[in-house]
Scaffold this motif. Structure first.
Motif, PDB file in Angstrom:
ATOM      1  N   ALA A 143      42.344  35.809  48.886  1.00 43.27           N
ATOM      2  CA  ALA A 143      41.913  36.515  50.095  1.00 43.27           C
ATOM      3  C   ALA A 143      42.234  35.718  51.350  1.00 43.27           C
ATOM      4  O   ALA A 143      42.494  36.290  52.410  1.00 43.27           O
ATOM      5  CB  ALA A 143      40.423  36.816  50.018  1.00 43.27           C
ATOM      6  N   GLU A 202      41.807  39.969  55.472  1.00 41.16           N
ATOM      7  CA  GLU A 202      41.407  41.365  55.350  1.00 41.16           C
ATOM      8  C   GLU A 202      42.076  42.244  56.393  1.00 41.16           C
ATOM      9  O   GLU A 202      42.401  43.405  56.127  1.00 41.16           O
ATOM     10  CB  GLU A 202      39.885  41.481  55.465  1.00 41.16           C
ATOM     11  N   SER A 252      45.082  42.056  57.535  1.00 42.64           N
ATOM     12  CA  SER A 252      46.407  42.414  57.031  1.00 42.64           C
ATOM     13  C   SER A 252      46.298  43.435  55.910  1.00 42.64           C
ATOM     14  O   SER A 252      47.077  44.399  55.856  1.00 42.64           O
ATOM     15  CB  SER A 252      47.145  41.176  56.524  1.00 42.64           C
ATOM     16  N   SER A 253      45.349  43.238  55.026  1.00 43.49           N
ATOM     17  CA  SER A 253      45.148  44.194  53.934  1.00 43.49           C
ATOM     18  C   SER A 253      44.787  45.567  54.477  1.00 43.49           C
ATOM     19  O   SER A 253      45.276  46.595  53.996  1.00 43.49           O
ATOM     20  CB  SER A 253      44.056  43.684  52.988  1.00 43.49           C
ATOM     21  N   ASP A 254      43.921  45.603  55.489  1.00 42.91           N
ATOM     22  CA  ASP A 254      43.533  46.876  56.106  1.00 42.91           C
ATOM     23  C   ASP A 254      44.732  47.584  56.708  1.00 42.91           C
ATOM     24  O   ASP A 254      44.862  48.808  56.615  1.00 42.91           O
ATOM     25  CB  ASP A 254      42.479  46.643  57.187  1.00 42.91           C
ATOM     26  N   TYR A 266      47.835  47.465  55.749  1.00 45.46           N
ATOM     27  CA  TYR A 266      48.625  48.078  54.685  1.00 45.46           C
ATOM     28  C   TYR A 266      47.911  49.283  54.084  1.00 45.46           C
ATOM     29  O   TYR A 266      48.545  50.299  53.764  1.00 45.46           O
ATOM     30  CB  TYR A 266      48.928  47.048  53.595  1.00 45.46           C
ATOM     31  N   ARG A 267      46.607  49.186  53.917  1.00 46.08           N
ATOM     32  CA  ARG A 267      45.869  50.333  53.394  1.00 46.08           C
ATOM     33  C   ARG A 267      45.984  51.526  54.346  1.00 46.08           C
ATOM     34  O   ARG A 267      46.150  52.667  53.910  1.00 46.08           O
ATOM     35  CB  ARG A 267      44.399  49.967  53.168  1.00 46.08           C
ATOM     36  N   THR A 318      48.675  36.462  46.346  1.00 48.56           N
ATOM     37  CA  THR A 318      47.908  37.549  46.968  1.00 48.56           C
ATOM     38  C   THR A 318      47.078  38.346  45.976  1.00 48.56           C
ATOM     39  O   THR A 318      46.172  39.071  46.367  1.00 48.56           O
ATOM     40  CB  THR A 318      48.864  38.534  47.662  1.00 48.56           C
ATOM     41  N   TRP A 354      47.129  43.629  45.490  1.00 49.76           N
ATOM     42  CA  TRP A 354      47.009  43.571  46.939  1.00 49.76           C
ATOM     43  C   TRP A 354      47.607  44.820  47.584  1.00 49.76           C
ATOM     44  O   TRP A 354      48.620  45.363  47.126  1.00 49.76           O
ATOM     45  CB  TRP A 354      47.721  42.315  47.450  1.00 49.76           C
ATOM     46  N   ALA A 355      46.992  45.283  48.669  1.00 46.90           N
ATOM     47  CA  ALA A 355      47.400  46.528  49.329  1.00 46.90           C
ATOM     48  C   ALA A 355      48.853  46.500  49.797  1.00 46.90           C
ATOM     49  O   ALA A 355      49.530  47.533  49.807  1.00 46.90           O
ATOM     50  CB  ALA A 355      46.476  46.808  50.521  1.00 46.90           C
TER      51      ALA A 355
END
Length: 251
Positions: A161, A166, A168-170, A172-173, A222, A226-227
């Motif tokens: 993580a 988060e 960056s993950s958001d 992509y989501r 990752t 990962w998203a």
């Protein structure tokens, strides 16, 4: 295009800078050394993508000044193409944009610095900082000789993580959710080679800006779920249904 795809993309993802959209156009459609895009075809794309003629002229002028695009006259028609610099830059980032994750580097490394002085050098080399003096990267990134390279067999979830925060993950989501909605709206109405090419430009553009915003990190850093990896799979599957048309069919 049969429906206003540029407006749908802009409504959900914002209006991209014209010069950046033109970069995507050249990068996606004119990758071979002899590929040329005629001025009228560029104007046709500009109209389709909601770009005003004067904005296209300004973007092309800027890209020429930056050494990224050049042109030559063929009869009375200007032909535009990537310069060697533009082709080299396109080739450098091509795998990050178009390759599935299993074809990208899988091995990874951890680097530790003595102090913060080497931070910028590591960032330039493709490392991402996850803690003071600690950086991660895929194995293809070359670390400076004065850093300590560490190895371990796997990373716990909490450390994965840190590798990709988060935010960056958001991002992509959000892009994945948006692309799924747009695909269902637009795909059934796209028929011609030109419409396919214009849609590819929009898809690649927003994906390109996100995926090139940070260094590529393999699943070992990752996490496989990962998203960003999920978004990559969806984008590449979508592009596979929209094969890149030949430039000769776009006039």
């Amino acid at each position: 295009m049969p429906i206003n795809a540029p407006e749908l993309f802009a409504e959900r993802l914002g209006t991209p800078p014209v010069w950046s959209l033109v970069v995507t156009l050249f990068g996606d459609l004119s990758q071979s050394e002899d590929a040329q895009i005629a001025g009228p075809v560029l104007s046709k794309f500009a109209h389709s993508l909601g770009i005003k003629p004067e904005a296209l002229r300004v973007a092309l002028h800027r890209l020429k000044q930056d050494g990224w695009v050049t042109s030559q006259k063929l009869g009375r028609t200007a032909q535009y193409m990537l310069t060697p610099q533009g082709r080299a830059e396109t080739a450098r980032v091509y795998p990050l944009i178009y390759d599935p994750v299993n074809e990208l580097p899988q091995d990874w490394q951890i680097a530790m610095t003595e102090n913060s002085k080497g931070k910028e050098t590591l960032h330039t080399a493709g490392f991402r900082q996850i803690a003071p003096r600690i950086f991660v990267a895929h194995s293809g990134c070359r670390a400076p000789t004065d850093v300590a390279l560490l190895s371990c067999t796997n990373l716990p979830d909490w450390l994965c993580a840190l590798c990709m925060p988060e935010a960056s993950s958001d991002a992509y989501r959000d892009l994945l959710s948006t692309y799924k909605a747009l695909k269902s709206q637009i795909d059934p109405l796209v028929k011609t080679a030109f419409e396919i090419a214009a849609l590819r430009i929009l898809i690649v553009h927003h994906w390109r800006r996100l995926v090139l915003h940070h260094p590529y990190l393999p699943p070992g850093l990752t996490g496989a779920d990962w998203a960003g990896h999920q978004c990559r799979a969806f984008v590449l599957d979508w592009l596979a249904t929209l094969p890149r048309p030949e430039l000769t069919k776009l006039g």
